[in-house]
Enzyme design. Sequence first.
Site, PDB file in Angstrom:
ATOM      1  N   GLU A 219      84.083  84.452  20.372  1.00 17.51           N
ATOM      2  CA  GLU A 219      82.707  84.636  19.901  1.00 17.51           C
ATOM      3  C   GLU A 219      82.472  86.081  19.460  1.00 17.51           C
ATOM      4  OE1 GLU A 219      81.550  81.902  19.345  1.00 17.51           O
ATOM      5  OE2 GLU A 219      82.568  80.658  20.829  1.00 17.51           O
TER       6      GLU A 219
ATOM      7  N   GLU B 256      73.432  76.627  15.232  1.00 17.82           N
ATOM      8  CA  GLU B 256      74.521  76.083  14.425  1.00 17.82           C
ATOM      9  C   GLU B 256      74.665  74.604  14.770  1.00 17.82           C
ATOM     10  OE1 GLU B 256      78.351  77.955  14.857  1.00 17.82           O
ATOM     11  OE2 GLU B 256      79.193  76.815  13.203  1.00 17.82           O
TER      12      GLU B 256
ATOM     13  N   GLU C  31      85.957  79.437  11.493  1.00 19.86           N
ATOM     14  CA  GLU C  31      86.522  78.923  12.749  1.00 19.86           C
ATOM     15  C   GLU C  31      88.045  78.984  12.787  1.00 19.86           C
ATOM     16  OE1 GLU C  31      84.831  78.750  15.235  1.00 19.86           O
ATOM     17  OE2 GLU C  31      82.777  78.460  14.544  1.00 19.86           O
TER      18      GLU C  31
ATOM     19  N   GLY D 138      81.175  75.204  23.836  1.00 21.96           N
ATOM     20  CA  GLY D 138      81.638  76.217  24.769  1.00 21.96           C
ATOM     21  C   GLY D 138      80.763  77.461  24.692  1.00 21.96           C
ATOM     22  N   ALA D 139      80.539  77.929  23.463  1.00 17.65           N
ATOM     23  CA  ALA D 139      79.746  79.141  23.285  1.00 17.65           C
ATOM     24  C   ALA D 139      79.379  79.311  21.821  1.00 17.65           C
ATOM     25  CB  ALA D 139      80.532  80.357  23.751  1.00 17.65           C
ATOM     26  N   MET D 140      78.435  80.231  21.571  1.00 18.09           N
ATOM     27  CA  MET D 140      77.916  80.419  20.219  1.00 18.09           C
ATOM     28  C   MET D 140      77.738  81.900  19.896  1.00 18.09           C
ATOM     29  SD  MET D 140      76.882  79.072  17.437  1.00 18.09           S
ATOM     30  CE  MET D 140      76.356  80.067  16.058  1.00 18.09           C
ATOM     31  N   GLU D 141      78.172  82.240  18.671  1.00 14.02           N
ATOM     32  CA  GLU D 141      78.299  83.647  18.265  1.00 14.02           C
ATOM     33  C   GLU D 141      77.043  84.283  17.672  1.00 14.02           C
ATOM     34  OE1 GLU D 141      79.736  80.958  16.713  1.00 14.02           O
ATOM     35  OE2 GLU D 141      79.870  81.262  14.553  1.00 14.02           O
TER      36      GLU D 141
ATOM     37  N   HIS E  34      83.837  86.670  15.994  1.00 14.52           N
ATOM     38  CA  HIS E  34      82.996  86.123  14.929  1.00 14.52           C
ATOM     39  C   HIS E  34      82.049  87.178  14.343  1.00 14.52           C
ATOM     40  CE1 HIS E  34      83.810  81.918  14.394  1.00 14.52           C
ATOM     41  NE2 HIS E  34      83.475  81.523  15.608  1.00 14.52           N
TER      42      HIS E  34
HETATM   43  N1  BES Z   1      80.445  78.421  16.379  1.00 11.31           N
HETATM   44  C1  BES Z   1      81.051  77.748  17.461  1.00 11.31           C
HETATM   45  C2  BES Z   1      80.090  77.025  18.346  1.00 11.31           C
HETATM   46  C3  BES Z   1      79.414  75.826  17.748  1.00 11.31           C
HETATM   47  C4  BES Z   1      80.126  74.803  17.232  1.00 11.31           C
HETATM   48  C5  BES Z   1      78.080  75.676  17.751  1.00 11.31           C
HETATM   49  C6  BES Z   1      79.499  73.693  16.710  1.00 11.31           C
HETATM   50  C7  BES Z   1      77.455  74.579  17.219  1.00 11.31           C
HETATM   51  C8  BES Z   1      78.163  73.569  16.695  1.00 11.31           C
HETATM   52  C9  BES Z   1      81.824  78.712  18.355  1.00 11.31           C
HETATM   53  O1  BES Z   1      82.272  79.857  17.727  1.00 11.31           O
HETATM   54  C10 BES Z   1      83.069  77.992  18.798  1.00 11.31           C
HETATM   55  O2  BES Z   1      83.875  77.710  17.992  1.00 11.31           O
HETATM   56  N2  BES Z   1      83.172  77.695  20.088  1.00 11.31           N
HETATM   57  C11 BES Z   1      84.230  76.907  20.640  1.00 11.31           C
HETATM   58  C12 BES Z   1      85.167  77.712  21.482  1.00 11.31           C
HETATM   59  C13 BES Z   1      86.173  78.524  20.757  1.00 11.31           C
HETATM   60  C14 BES Z   1      86.995  79.347  21.736  1.00 11.31           C
HETATM   61  C15 BES Z   1      87.097  77.713  19.896  1.00 11.31           C
HETATM   62  C16 BES Z   1      83.565  75.883  21.518  1.00 11.31           C
HETATM   63  O3  BES Z   1      82.366  76.000  21.725  1.00 11.31           O
HETATM   64  O4  BES Z   1      84.230  74.987  21.982  1.00 11.31           O
HETATM   65 ZN    ZN Z   2      83.989  79.717  16.596  1.00  9.20          ZN
END
Ligand code: BES
Ligand code: ZN
Length: 870
Positions: free
Chosen positions: A300, A123, A322, A263-266, A303
Amino acid sequence: MRTETPVTIRLKDYKQPDYWIRHAELTIRIFDHFTQVESHLTIEQNGTGHLPPLVLDGVEQDIKEIELDGELVENFSYENDRLTVQPVKSHFVFKAVTHINPNENTSLEGLYKSGTMYCTQCEAEGFRKITFYLDRPDVMATFTTRLEADKALYPVLLSNGNPIDQGDLGDNRHFAVWDDPFVKPAYLFAAVAGDLARQDDTFVTQSGREVSLRIFAEHHNAHKTQFALESLKRSMKWDEERFGREYDLDIFMIVASDFFNMGAMENKGLNIFNSAAVLASEETSSDDRFDRIEAIVAHEYFHNWSGNRVTCRDWFQLSLKEGFTVYRDAEFTSDMHDRTVKRIKDVMFLKNHQFPEDGGPSAHPVQPQEYIEINNFYTVTVYEKGAEVVGMLHTLVGDKLFRKGSDLYFERFDGMAVTTDDFVACMTEVSGQDFTQFKRWYTQAGTPTVRVTEHYDAENQQYKLAFQQHCKPTPGQTEKLPFVIPVRMALLNSEGQDMPITCDGEFNEQTQVLTLRETTTEVVFSNVSEKPVASLFRDFSAPVRVHFEQSQEDRLLLALRDGNAFNRFDAVQNIYLKEMLALLNQPEQGVSEVIDQIVKASIEDADLSNAMKSVMLTLPSYQLLMDNVDVVDPQRLIAARETLKKHLAVQFAEQWAAMTQSLASADDYQFNAEEAGRRELQGLALSYWVNSGSDDALSYAEALYRAAHNQTDRLNGLRAVLESDETERQQALLGHFYRHWHNDTQMIETWLSMQATADGVTVEQLHSLMEHEAFDIKNPNKVRSVVGGFAMNFKSFHDEQGAGYQFVADMIVKLNAINPQIAARFVKVLESWRKFTPMRSEQMQAALTSILAASDLSPDVLELTQKALA
Ligand code: BES
Ligand code: ZN
């Protein structure tokens, strides 16, 4: 090769692709110096008629072979990150063999090396760095993925879906095959190869299916996965109970990676996490960190439905997944812990970060209308304001219908790529309410201001509230139409109790919500036997700025008595804020009495939880203060806030000392809302106590640090010492910290950020910190610890020579060549330059301009810097 100037992508230009990809078969062969990717894509024309060229996205692909239906294709073009071939049938298989170089990939998008393991991040548009594809979220396919790698170095080979085969290849190599039966866009693809430890568990779903849960981490982190696993099980259960959402695959995996942009990816069935957002131990993770890990694991996981089963049609719909998922994870945390405290923290975050974004040069709607680089739109507006918008829908339709609407949404659009309109349409359908006007929250940027005036007519026992809403122009949007604003409210009598409400406005008895729809709204309340005190926007029922000149007595009543705990907090914040603004304008005036009254009452209030006490006794941030003045003079802001802090520290020195001591505990560490609240309040009391100038306090802080067996106590002690001016003591503790913990990545990140956020840190000190062996400019967490930490350090960042600004600008240029996504994120800290006094303003502007002078700027950095200066 990219030779074009960046192009602007517009929502209004959306059209479906010429072709659909129905199935993708990938083989990823990892070798020491390169990786070979072989893909077989089953493609069909979208529609009928003459066959347009097939145009696939692909970045830095070293092409070895292209075939259509088994026939070698030599007549293709590959330029500007696009491969063009001419199909001769409407249904066909496209094959590509390419080489990529993950070892040199410092952008951390696509396939890259994170320490000793390989992992992916796709992503938003990273899949095109792995192979040629229609890399857009409305193209959804099933995937089968085969991984091949050295058996000793990469014993663990993972991808999305269920494992279907594995075996030896000879030559010390092995393979694994994974099959994902659910259609998904390429941004949800993931693959991992590494030497990883694994912790296993199982979860039985509501329909009785057993799901294997696995968390993978490098061997030295194997002891840090338990908490995330427990969080995952709680999340799975909660999503069944609250949203009726059951997990679908036979296996759910999480992998911890030390090099990660976010932070992380789903990724479907294979979430990849920043190590910092998943690995926890009481020795190395503070309570905040435990909170964050639980929330992000939940986010995650959630999602899987809000994002994966139902995904976004295009990236303008990002908030569809999101915003909704942030809303869902906030609900989860509220149910697990303390709803009011969670709300307070989220609202503070929104006001500290989203309000400034919405009032600055990069303001954009929750559903942006255009972008150059989509990575720049993972913003607090799309996420947090997006979650507020979902929350308002909930407020307007109520619990039951909201659930009905979300059920309808998941059922109707399962396996599809849809829009925010589709989501709102479900809420319309179940409630019969018309949300046409409401949808302005998605399309209009800017934070509305609501001005409130009141009038009480004792003779007729009538009370009148007049609301006037206004939203300033934002870049590209000069005219704003009125928003639909839900005002959750009550009228309090002089005892602080809610009075019954009879009124002529659009007031909903059941939800206690008044809805504003026009620029001005007047509401008359009847049978009001005494002049009431209005408690408005309870639980922050709309993301607006409120201007309501209530008397200090009214505010005090709200602060002490309001039945809505959020509004008690809000009233206290307003009292502090007003006081700081007064001190800013008339420093000689001294601190007013109401402050002492409210602080004394809060300290003594036996009904308040420790966590509530802690937020009630915390002064508003510099961010919030900045947001409430026209011209920012950092030195004066600092003076005003420090005066108030010092006043409270000295005035209540005995209480802070007593609180610090009585909140100590010798019991074993436990992470729960109550214990975390106790530690949080102790840390705050200790900070005030140290600020009172007491030597005993400093000794206490050092002892707390040295005796600590959990990270929260340790950091409470260390932070308090870092707030003092005892340099030697500070150096001694920081040295001790490093000697003790230099083998632990999470501790090193903390050690770096403690120094970058410490009082009085200089740019020279930051430079030497970055030369330390613990630092690595290719590692986003370490960069964030130092540069991000420093940007939050209001006093040092705004040093008088402007060196702080130039430091950040130089770092942006340096990072631009390594990791554009990380570089671009720091542009935001300079974008508020127009708000400052002339000298600062020029220094910040000069720093921004210096970025533009650099060569080879990425679209990421270019877009944001140009916007900031426009
Ligand atoms: N899908 C996002 C991660 C992401 C964002 C990947 C942009 C690539 C580009 C993930 O679900 C997300 O939103 N993560 C947040 C943390 C969440 C608790 C709001 C993050 O990574 O900060
Ligand atoms: Zn997210």
